[in-house]
Design an enzyme around this catalytic site. Sequence first.
Site, PDB file in Angstrom:
ATOM      1  N   ARG A 171       0.846  -1.184   0.000  1.00  0.00           N
ATOM      2  CA  ARG A 171       0.000   0.000   0.000  1.00  0.00           C
ATOM      3  C   ARG A 171       0.891   1.246   0.000  1.00  0.00           C
ATOM      4  O   ARG A 171       1.973   1.250   0.610  1.00  0.00           O
ATOM      5  CB  ARG A 171      -0.934   0.021   1.208  1.00  0.00           C
ATOM      6  CG  ARG A 171      -1.951  -1.126   1.205  1.00  0.00           C
ATOM      7  CD  ARG A 171      -2.830  -1.108   2.436  1.00  0.00           C
ATOM      8  NE  ARG A 171      -3.808  -2.187   2.414  1.00  0.00           N
ATOM      9  CZ  ARG A 171      -3.581  -3.403   2.898  1.00  0.00           C
ATOM     10  NH1 ARG A 171      -2.420  -3.677   3.483  1.00  0.00           N
ATOM     11  NH2 ARG A 171      -4.507  -4.340   2.824  1.00  0.00           N
ATOM     12  N   LYS A 196      -2.679  -2.101   7.786  1.00  0.00           N
ATOM     13  CA  LYS A 196      -4.117  -1.838   7.846  1.00  0.00           C
ATOM     14  C   LYS A 196      -4.824  -2.824   8.756  1.00  0.00           C
ATOM     15  O   LYS A 196      -5.730  -2.455   9.508  1.00  0.00           O
ATOM     16  CB  LYS A 196      -4.702  -1.903   6.437  1.00  0.00           C
ATOM     17  CG  LYS A 196      -6.188  -1.603   6.365  1.00  0.00           C
ATOM     18  CD  LYS A 196      -6.667  -1.633   4.930  1.00  0.00           C
ATOM     19  CE  LYS A 196      -8.161  -1.330   4.832  1.00  0.00           C
ATOM     20  NZ  LYS A 196      -8.642  -1.359   3.441  1.00  0.00           N
ATOM     21  N   HIS A 207      -1.723   3.276  -5.840  1.00  0.00           N
ATOM     22  CA  HIS A 207      -2.405   2.063  -5.374  1.00  0.00           C
ATOM     23  C   HIS A 207      -2.627   1.077  -6.520  1.00  0.00           C
ATOM     24  O   HIS A 207      -2.850  -0.113  -6.299  1.00  0.00           O
ATOM     25  CB  HIS A 207      -3.750   2.446  -4.744  1.00  0.00           C
ATOM     26  CG  HIS A 207      -4.193   1.500  -3.675  1.00  0.00           C
ATOM     27  ND1 HIS A 207      -4.707   0.252  -3.939  1.00  0.00           N
ATOM     28  CD2 HIS A 207      -4.201   1.622  -2.325  1.00  0.00           C
ATOM     29  CE1 HIS A 207      -5.022  -0.341  -2.808  1.00  0.00           C
ATOM     30  NE2 HIS A 207      -4.720   0.461  -1.808  1.00  0.00           N
ATOM     31  N   ARG A 236      -0.845  -2.442  -6.992  1.00  0.00           N
ATOM     32  CA  ARG A 236      -1.347  -3.639  -6.315  1.00  0.00           C
ATOM     33  C   ARG A 236      -2.306  -4.406  -7.235  1.00  0.00           C
ATOM     34  O   ARG A 236      -2.222  -5.631  -7.369  1.00  0.00           O
ATOM     35  CB  ARG A 236      -2.060  -3.243  -5.011  1.00  0.00           C
ATOM     36  CG  ARG A 236      -1.083  -2.749  -3.952  1.00  0.00           C
ATOM     37  CD  ARG A 236      -1.763  -2.101  -2.764  1.00  0.00           C
ATOM     38  NE  ARG A 236      -2.668  -2.992  -2.051  1.00  0.00           N
ATOM     39  CZ  ARG A 236      -2.274  -3.946  -1.214  1.00  0.00           C
ATOM     40  NH1 ARG A 236      -0.980  -4.167  -1.011  1.00  0.00           N
ATOM     41  NH2 ARG A 236      -3.157  -4.685  -0.580  1.00  0.00           N
ATOM     42  N   HIS A 294      -4.153  -8.741   2.248  1.00  0.00           N
ATOM     43  CA  HIS A 294      -5.584  -8.462   2.273  1.00  0.00           C
ATOM     44  C   HIS A 294      -6.193  -8.943   3.576  1.00  0.00           C
ATOM     45  O   HIS A 294      -5.614  -9.767   4.288  1.00  0.00           O
ATOM     46  CB  HIS A 294      -6.273  -9.130   1.082  1.00  0.00           C
ATOM     47  CG  HIS A 294      -6.179  -8.318  -0.165  1.00  0.00           C
ATOM     48  ND1 HIS A 294      -6.382  -8.833  -1.425  1.00  0.00           N
ATOM     49  CD2 HIS A 294      -5.887  -6.996  -0.348  1.00  0.00           C
ATOM     50  CE1 HIS A 294      -6.217  -7.880  -2.328  1.00  0.00           C
ATOM     51  NE2 HIS A 294      -5.921  -6.766  -1.695  1.00  0.00           N
ATOM     52  N   TYR A 313      -0.839 -14.485  13.310  1.00  0.00           N
ATOM     53  CA  TYR A 313       0.169 -15.534  13.395  1.00  0.00           C
ATOM     54  C   TYR A 313       0.567 -16.120  12.044  1.00  0.00           C
ATOM     55  O   TYR A 313       1.547 -16.848  11.953  1.00  0.00           O
ATOM     56  CB  TYR A 313      -0.341 -16.661  14.307  1.00  0.00           C
ATOM     57  CG  TYR A 313      -0.403 -16.246  15.754  1.00  0.00           C
ATOM     58  CD1 TYR A 313       0.733 -16.244  16.559  1.00  0.00           C
ATOM     59  CD2 TYR A 313      -1.603 -15.802  16.327  1.00  0.00           C
ATOM     60  CE1 TYR A 313       0.692 -15.838  17.879  1.00  0.00           C
ATOM     61  CE2 TYR A 313      -1.660 -15.392  17.647  1.00  0.00           C
ATOM     62  CZ  TYR A 313      -0.515 -15.417  18.420  1.00  0.00           C
ATOM     63  OH  TYR A 313      -0.558 -15.004  19.724  1.00  0.00           O
TER      64      TYR A 313
END
Length: 403
Positions: A242, A269, A331, A334, A357, A367
Amino acid sequence: MALTDLQVKKAKASDKPQKLSDGGGLYLLVQPNGAKYWRLKYRFAGVEKLLALGVYPDVSLLDARERREKARKLLANEADPGAVKKAQKEASVAVIENSFEIVAREWFMKHAPNWADTHSCKVIRRLEVDAFPWIGARPIGEITAPELLAMLRRVESRGALDTAHRVHQNCGQVFRYAIATGRAQRDPSTDLRGALPPPNRQHYPTITDPKAIGELLRAIDGYSGTYSTRYALRLAPMLFVRPSELRKAEWCEFNLDKAEWRIPAKRMKMNALHIVPLSTQAVAILRELYCISGAGKYVFPSARTTTKPMSDNTINAALHRLGYKGEFVGHGFRHMASTLLNEQGWNRDAIERQLAHAERDGVRAAYNYAEYLPERKRMMQHWADYLDKLEAGADVIPLHKTA
């Protein structure tokens, strides 16, 4: 003898508190400092009690008499005016403490430390602008679905449909928190499913035609702006993170010997550590850049000061200068990578993980930052090689990756 307005107004203070009686237990207490208080003396269950009726001149003589009569009616119905006043006060405090705004701010303070700063700012801003002015003072347990819908319609009416959906989502989170903390019985936002039109998803302008990508990469190679912007433009297509993650990159996050960039959870994010495998091309560019900005904190420092990262509009402004205004934004790298890597047959889950995402299971996301990492390393090197071929003007590039 009953008091007059003039007597109350001209009552003077002395070295001791004075009581000026109006009858029926009501009197004006004049303190040595000049303050004047209305008091009502009464008996309940054989016990003498005192009730505060307000401060003069905020409460006039007429107001004080009306409050005395209300207290006498309560006594006539065998109710203690003091106890009733206390209960009313406690109820008012409970209403304020259980208002939508109070509960929402409490919910926000619980969760904001786990969110990226940009996300938390957007959430509280939406609530302050679009929710609190309309339902903020309402007891959260009394808010109805129609009331909530009327609030969302105001947002929709100004053409901010996507914002209306996000406010709806945030309100639902607040209601569920209220239920969990015992301040509401149900979430009225669930009754509004389908009440708002679906949001108009506007995708970022991007380029997915290989020939056009080659032209873009050659334009980037010829960019003549500041060094921070030049290097950021060169790395953006390879790394496809991003824009905010790229521009705020810090040297302490990189291990060039290991060819790895670890972006900490606080800058992501979804608040989960993210690993970006670095291709040999990316490492070479970063080693060059380290000779220029390596003594500072940021990989891409601001043109004005090395203590801050480049601004959030720098990349887009540079693309505009290159002639891509309205056709491509930062952007878009991506979407470009996602589209072509999927076409080339790479594992969709590996691509999604590399794009960082949203993971539906927040614990799992925290994790599984290294999930598909070996495949992602191969994919990132393949992608950098692919971009090199496009920039060189290759006519035919196989759609499927080789074994």
